[in-house]
Enzyme design. Sequence first.
Site, PDB file in Angstrom:
ATOM      1  N   LYS A  62      55.961  88.905  14.722  1.00 47.70           N
ATOM      2  CA  LYS A  62      55.852  89.600  13.414  1.00 47.70           C
ATOM      3  C   LYS A  62      55.553  91.337  13.966  1.00 47.70           C
ATOM      4  CE  LYS A  62      53.872  85.940  10.896  1.00 47.70           C
ATOM      5  NZ  LYS A  62      52.812  85.408   9.864  1.00 47.70           N
ATOM      6  N   ASN A 120      48.803  87.763  11.976  1.00 46.69           N
ATOM      7  CA  ASN A 120      48.571  86.545  13.084  1.00 46.69           C
ATOM      8  C   ASN A 120      49.850  86.497  14.067  1.00 46.69           C
ATOM      9  OD1 ASN A 120      50.288  85.297  11.479  1.00 46.69           O
ATOM     10  ND2 ASN A 120      49.172  83.792  10.579  1.00 46.69           N
ATOM     11  N   TYR A 135      60.024  83.451   2.625  1.00 46.07           N
ATOM     12  CA  TYR A 135      58.542  83.029   2.466  1.00 46.07           C
ATOM     13  C   TYR A 135      58.412  82.445   0.851  1.00 46.07           C
ATOM     14  CZ  TYR A 135      56.167  84.774   6.349  1.00 46.07           C
ATOM     15  OH  TYR A 135      55.721  84.990   7.722  1.00 46.07           O
ATOM     16  N   GLU A 188      65.519  78.157   7.639  1.00 46.82           N
ATOM     17  CA  GLU A 188      65.052  79.528   8.341  1.00 46.82           C
ATOM     18  C   GLU A 188      66.098  79.716   9.492  1.00 46.82           C
ATOM     19  OE1 GLU A 188      61.165  79.110   9.558  1.00 46.82           O
ATOM     20  OE2 GLU A 188      60.335  78.592   7.640  1.00 46.82           O
ATOM     21  N   HIS A 218      55.335  83.516  13.784  1.00 49.23           N
ATOM     22  CA  HIS A 218      55.752  82.697  12.748  1.00 49.23           C
ATOM     23  C   HIS A 218      56.447  81.448  13.570  1.00 49.23           C
ATOM     24  CE1 HIS A 218      57.733  80.719   9.280  1.00 49.23           C
ATOM     25  NE2 HIS A 218      58.582  80.611   9.924  1.00 49.23           N
TER      26      HIS A 218
END
Length: 140
Positions: free
Chosen positions: A11, A118, A51, A132, A121
């Site tokens: 990310k 965080n 998402y 995905e 992913h």
Amino acid sequence: TQPERTLVLIKPDGVTRHLTGEVLRRIEAKGYTIVALEQRTVGTELLTEHYAEHQGKPFFAPLLEFMMSGPVVAAIAEGHGVIEGFRSLAGTTNPTSAAPGTIRGDLGRDWGTTVQQNLVHGSDSPESAEREIALWFPQG
Ligand code: DAT
Ligand code: MG
């Protein structure tokens, strides 16, 4: 069992903090193979699809904003059990409580933002991984 593939995203916090190599190192050190790797900036459309399960939640808009705040590194990792295995390497969602030894536990923390920053992913099931990977790497 057949080797499987999972979608890994580093990310914007991970890329900005120069942790791309560290994350890839941990994936490779575990014995998984990186079979695709690309850095890019992404838009609302892709992220809304990615998402989709979180639409309507209070952190949805901040999540998209965060994911568009800088470049993302998208990778496909391959190996036996890699879907569960990468989730295990990543640690639990909240970086404050993620176990030491994990990517989120070792390198992440709470920055006081609405959304948990965080670092990574990872797809959470074979169905998610297939969906995905097709979304992020449509060219196959
Ligand atoms: P994961 O990324 O561990 O699969 P998830 O799919 O439940 O977690 O949520 C996607 C992302 O949204 C997550 O990485 C960080 C953010 N997020 C999830 N739950 C949150 C919460 N309660 N508060 C803030 N951000 C959250
Ligand atoms: Mg998830």
